[in-house]
Design an enzyme around this catalytic site. Structure first.
Site, mmCIF file in Angstrom:
data_model
loop_
_atom_site.group_PDB
_atom_site.id
_atom_site.type_symbol
_atom_site.label_atom_id
_atom_site.label_comp_id
_atom_site.label_asym_id
_atom_site.label_seq_id
_atom_site.Cartn_x
_atom_site.Cartn_y
_atom_site.Cartn_z
ATOM 1 C CE1 TYR A 113 -3.854 -2.791 5.637
ATOM 2 C CE2 TYR A 113 -3.325 -0.474 5.271
ATOM 3 C CZ TYR A 113 -3.656 -1.724 4.781
ATOM 4 O OH TYR A 113 -3.774 -1.910 3.416
ATOM 5 C CE LYS A 171 -1.465 -4.591 3.402
ATOM 6 N NZ LYS A 171 -1.749 -5.858 2.761
ATOM 7 C CB SER A 217 -0.862 -0.025 1.271
ATOM 8 O OG SER A 217 -1.449 1.234 1.493
HETATM 9 P P1 NAD Z 1 -11.136 -7.016 1.308
HETATM 10 O O1 NAD Z 1 -11.326 -7.058 2.785
HETATM 11 O O2 NAD Z 1 -12.297 -6.683 0.460
HETATM 12 O O3 NAD Z 1 -10.515 -8.408 0.804
HETATM 13 C C1 NAD Z 1 -9.660 -9.195 1.587
HETATM 14 C C2 NAD Z 1 -10.133 -10.633 1.457
HETATM 15 O O4 NAD Z 1 -9.266 -11.476 2.219
HETATM 16 C C3 NAD Z 1 -11.557 -10.848 1.997
HETATM 17 O O5 NAD Z 1 -12.288 -11.621 1.069
HETATM 18 C C4 NAD Z 1 -11.334 -11.624 3.293
HETATM 19 O O6 NAD Z 1 -12.420 -12.479 3.600
HETATM 20 C C5 NAD Z 1 -10.057 -12.386 2.965
HETATM 21 N N1 NAD Z 1 -9.250 -12.771 4.130
HETATM 22 C C6 NAD Z 1 -8.865 -12.011 5.175
HETATM 23 N N2 NAD Z 1 -8.102 -12.726 6.017
HETATM 24 C C7 NAD Z 1 -7.987 -13.967 5.482
HETATM 25 C C8 NAD Z 1 -7.320 -15.148 5.878
HETATM 26 N N3 NAD Z 1 -6.623 -15.206 7.007
HETATM 27 N N4 NAD Z 1 -7.421 -16.251 5.097
HETATM 28 C C9 NAD Z 1 -8.134 -16.214 3.948
HETATM 29 N N5 NAD Z 1 -8.793 -15.123 3.530
HETATM 30 C C10 NAD Z 1 -8.717 -14.010 4.279
HETATM 31 O O7 NAD Z 1 -9.927 -5.998 1.032
HETATM 32 P P2 NAD Z 1 -9.426 -5.403 -0.341
HETATM 33 O O8 NAD Z 1 -9.783 -3.957 -0.381
HETATM 34 O O9 NAD Z 1 -9.827 -6.271 -1.462
HETATM 35 O O10 NAD Z 1 -7.857 -5.482 -0.104
HETATM 36 C C11 NAD Z 1 -7.087 -6.578 -0.573
HETATM 37 C C12 NAD Z 1 -5.649 -6.377 -0.138
HETATM 38 O O11 NAD Z 1 -5.159 -5.138 -0.656
HETATM 39 C C13 NAD Z 1 -5.457 -6.287 1.382
HETATM 40 O O12 NAD Z 1 -4.264 -6.960 1.712
HETATM 41 C C14 NAD Z 1 -5.324 -4.799 1.635
HETATM 42 O O13 NAD Z 1 -4.565 -4.527 2.783
HETATM 43 C C15 NAD Z 1 -4.617 -4.337 0.372
HETATM 44 N N6 NAD Z 1 -4.857 -2.918 0.063
HETATM 45 C C16 NAD Z 1 -6.135 -2.475 -0.086
HETATM 46 C C17 NAD Z 1 -6.368 -1.122 -0.366
HETATM 47 C C18 NAD Z 1 -7.770 -0.594 -0.536
HETATM 48 O O14 NAD Z 1 -7.934 0.607 -0.580
HETATM 49 N N7 NAD Z 1 -8.787 -1.426 -0.650
HETATM 50 C C19 NAD Z 1 -5.278 -0.229 -0.495
HETATM 51 C C20 NAD Z 1 -3.986 -0.735 -0.351
HETATM 52 C C21 NAD Z 1 -3.772 -2.086 -0.075
HETATM 53 C C1 UD1 Z 2 -6.851 5.261 3.922
HETATM 54 C C2 UD1 Z 2 -5.941 4.666 4.980
HETATM 55 C C3 UD1 Z 2 -4.739 4.026 4.304
HETATM 56 C C4 UD1 Z 2 -5.198 2.995 3.276
HETATM 57 C C5 UD1 Z 2 -6.130 3.684 2.277
HETATM 58 C C6 UD1 Z 2 -6.703 2.739 1.266
HETATM 59 C C7 UD1 Z 2 -6.252 6.047 6.975
HETATM 60 C C8 UD1 Z 2 -5.655 7.081 7.859
HETATM 61 N N1 UD1 Z 2 -5.525 5.726 5.889
HETATM 62 O O1 UD1 Z 2 -6.116 6.206 3.209
HETATM 63 O O2 UD1 Z 2 -3.913 3.404 5.267
HETATM 64 O O3 UD1 Z 2 -4.094 2.434 2.602
HETATM 65 O O4 UD1 Z 2 -7.228 4.262 3.004
HETATM 66 O O5 UD1 Z 2 -7.544 1.809 1.889
HETATM 67 O O6 UD1 Z 2 -7.335 5.538 7.238
HETATM 68 N N2 UD1 Z 2 -12.217 11.647 3.640
HETATM 69 C C9 UD1 Z 2 -13.187 12.521 4.053
HETATM 70 N N3 UD1 Z 2 -14.310 12.002 4.616
HETATM 71 C C10 UD1 Z 2 -14.517 10.666 4.792
HETATM 72 C C11 UD1 Z 2 -13.515 9.773 4.352
HETATM 73 C C12 UD1 Z 2 -12.364 10.302 3.786
HETATM 74 O O7 UD1 Z 2 -13.042 13.729 3.926
HETATM 75 O O8 UD1 Z 2 -15.564 10.256 5.328
HETATM 76 C C13 UD1 Z 2 -11.005 12.193 3.005
HETATM 77 C C14 UD1 Z 2 -9.718 11.860 3.741
HETATM 78 O O9 UD1 Z 2 -9.439 12.828 4.709
HETATM 79 C C15 UD1 Z 2 -8.709 11.829 2.584
HETATM 80 C C16 UD1 Z 2 -9.526 11.328 1.388
HETATM 81 O O10 UD1 Z 2 -10.891 11.593 1.727
HETATM 82 O O11 UD1 Z 2 -8.260 13.134 2.290
HETATM 83 C C17 UD1 Z 2 -9.351 9.841 1.120
HETATM 84 O O12 UD1 Z 2 -9.608 9.123 2.321
HETATM 85 P P1 UD1 Z 2 -9.639 7.519 2.346
HETATM 86 O O13 UD1 Z 2 -10.526 7.000 1.287
HETATM 87 O O14 UD1 Z 2 -9.948 7.095 3.745
HETATM 88 O O15 UD1 Z 2 -8.154 7.082 1.954
HETATM 89 P P2 UD1 Z 2 -6.741 7.502 2.608
HETATM 90 O O16 UD1 Z 2 -6.900 8.457 3.715
HETATM 91 O O17 UD1 Z 2 -5.850 7.899 1.487
#
Ligand code: NAD
Ligand code: UD1
Length: 345
Positions: free
Chosen positions: A148, A152, A124
């Site tokens: 978190y 990572k 991330s």
């Molecule tokens: P998500 O929660 O929708 O998907 C994660 C999946 O993993 C779920 O289906 C959950 O049931 C499964 N899971 C969790 N723990 C498990 C385990 N121990 N064994 C088997 N399955 C398990 O999340 P996402 O948004 O799809 O994110 C996927 C990955 O990307 C995560 O590692 C997250 O940290 C990373 N990531 C997400 C974002 C974002 O904004 N969504 C940003 C940066 C990184």
């Molecule tokens: C958040 C997580 C980050 C994670 C990323 C993707 C935190 C502090 N950081 O980042 O670790 O990798 O999501 O999952 O939680 N905002 C509002 N109102 C809201 C929600 C968000 O104003 O209700 C603003 C935030 O202040 C930010 C932007 O929208 O400026 C994006 O927020 P968000 O979607 O939560 O992502 P990140 O903060 O970038």
């Protein structure tokens, strides 16, 4: 190739399953449904017209992994399984380290035992902390401000050590990709799969879209005094299908280098930043709905602005995000309209 997709039922994993199948790969999904349900995978089958095995199980369980690697001829792993809520990670750090760090260790041990050496890991942009400048390049200093983010960062370090150790002994050919996502948003254009947050969303886009559909009364805009164009936070939002396709490119890249070990890092973003107010306006124009909002204090731990330098992914993977902001918003809205209660609709 046959790809094991851990966490394949989740938001990003389910879109990656579509991209992998569309690129002609076979997949096996491992998910314990801690934050998802089987419906997303049924929808992946509906979108692609392809069937694939789904194993309900935990990446922390050695026996589950052993049996999975024994019964499927896996060539590569995309590892999405993990927990991702920053606030929850501060309340329950052990849960996050157990699932995100120990889960990855178990997976790597099983891969090593079964001689599967290609791994794509969901990292991330959170590992950059508060960057000294923008856009952010892969060689910027790394830091984390919450469990978190630290989970990572720890996994990145473990994976780098794994590759260095093999380079020292010359014993193997790990090929590992650390994919640093900026802010994934949007949904598959079919409207069949998308983001289905548990409870009140933490992230901006799902919050905006639940206000637009009337599930939530108003968005709180966290901070109006940042040194940005309009005082609100700036982020690099990218379409989840672009993100998924970036993973397929990384898989092709790793497969080409099979005989030598390597650990590669790529930013996946668009290289453009948008403010919270710009996001609200873009969503309103895509949906035709008004999004009520109020200004609120800054959210603890938030940074002012963050966007990616994507040139490394462009040069090495031949990948750039092709979908613009209006497509992200239209696809988010189609998913929200068709699934007002998420997969429970
Ligand atoms: P998500 O929660 O929708 O998907 C994660 C999946 O993993 C779920 O289906 C959950 O049931 C499964 N899971 C969790 N723990 C498990 C385990 N121990 N064994 C088997 N399955 C398990 O999340 P996402 O948004 O799809 O994110 C996927 C990955 O990307 C995560 O590692 C997250 O940290 C990373 N990531 C997400 C974002 C974002 O904004 N969504 C940003 C940066 C990184
Ligand atoms: C958040 C997580 C980050 C994670 C990323 C993707 C935190 C502090 N950081 O980042 O670790 O990798 O999501 O999952 O939680 N905002 C509002 N109102 C809201 C929600 C968000 O104003 O209700 C603003 C935030 O202040 C930010 C932007 O929208 O400026 C994006 O927020 P968000 O979607 O939560 O992502 P990140 O903060 O970038």
């Amino acid at each position: 190739m046959k790809v094991l997709v851990t966490g394949g039922a989740g938001y990003i994993g389910s879109h990656a399953c579509v991209a992998l199948l569309e690129a002609g790969h076979d997949i096996v999904v491992l998910d314990n449904f801690a934050n998802s349900c089987m419906t997303s995978l049924d929808r992946v089958k509906q979108i692609t017209g392809e069937d694939f095995p789904v194993v309900e199980g935990d990446v922390n369980h050695h026996r589950v992994l052993d049996s999975l690697f024994n019964s499927h001829d896996i060539d590569a792993v995309m590892h999405f399984a993990g927990y991702k809520a920053v606030g929850e990670s501060c309340e329950k750090p052990l849960l996050y380290y157990r699932n995100n760090v120990a889960g990855t260790l178990s997976l790597c041990e099983a891969m090593q035992k079964h001689q599967v050496a290609l791994l794509i890991f969901s990292s991330s942009a959170t590992v950059y902390g508060d960057p000294p400048t923008v856009p952010i390049k892969e060689d910027f200093p790394l830091t984390a401000t919450n469990p978190y983010g630290r989970s990572k960062l720890m996994v990145e370090e473990i994976l780098r050590d794994l590759v260095s150790a093999e380079q020292l002994t010359g014993s193997g050919a790990w090929q590992i990709a650390l994919m640093r996502y900026f802010n994934p948003v949007g949904a598959h254009p079919s409207g069949l799969i998308g983001e289905d947050p548990n409870g009140i969303p933490n992230n901006l886009l799902p919050y905006i879209s639940q206000v637009a559909i009337g599930r939530l009364p108003a968005l709180s805009v966290f901070g109006s005094d940042y040194p940005t164009i309009d005082g609100t936070g700036i982020r690099d939002y990218l379409h989840v299908m672009d993100l998924a396709e970036g993973h397929v490119r990384a898989l092709d890249y790793l497969a080409q280098g099979k005989s030598t070990s390597g650990c590669h890092t790529w930013n996946l973003g668009t290289g453009k930043g948008y403010s919270v107010l710009e996001m609200i306006r873009a969503f309103e124009s895509a949906s035709g709905k008004t999004v009520s909002f109020k200004m609120a204090p800054r959210r603890a731990g938030d940074i002012a602005a963050c966007w990616a330098d994507t040139s490394k992914a462009e040069n090495e993977l031949g990948w750039t995000a092709s979908r613009g902001l209006s497509e992200m918003m239209e696809d988010s809205w189609r998913w929200q309209l068709g699934n007002p209660q998420g997969y429970r609709s």
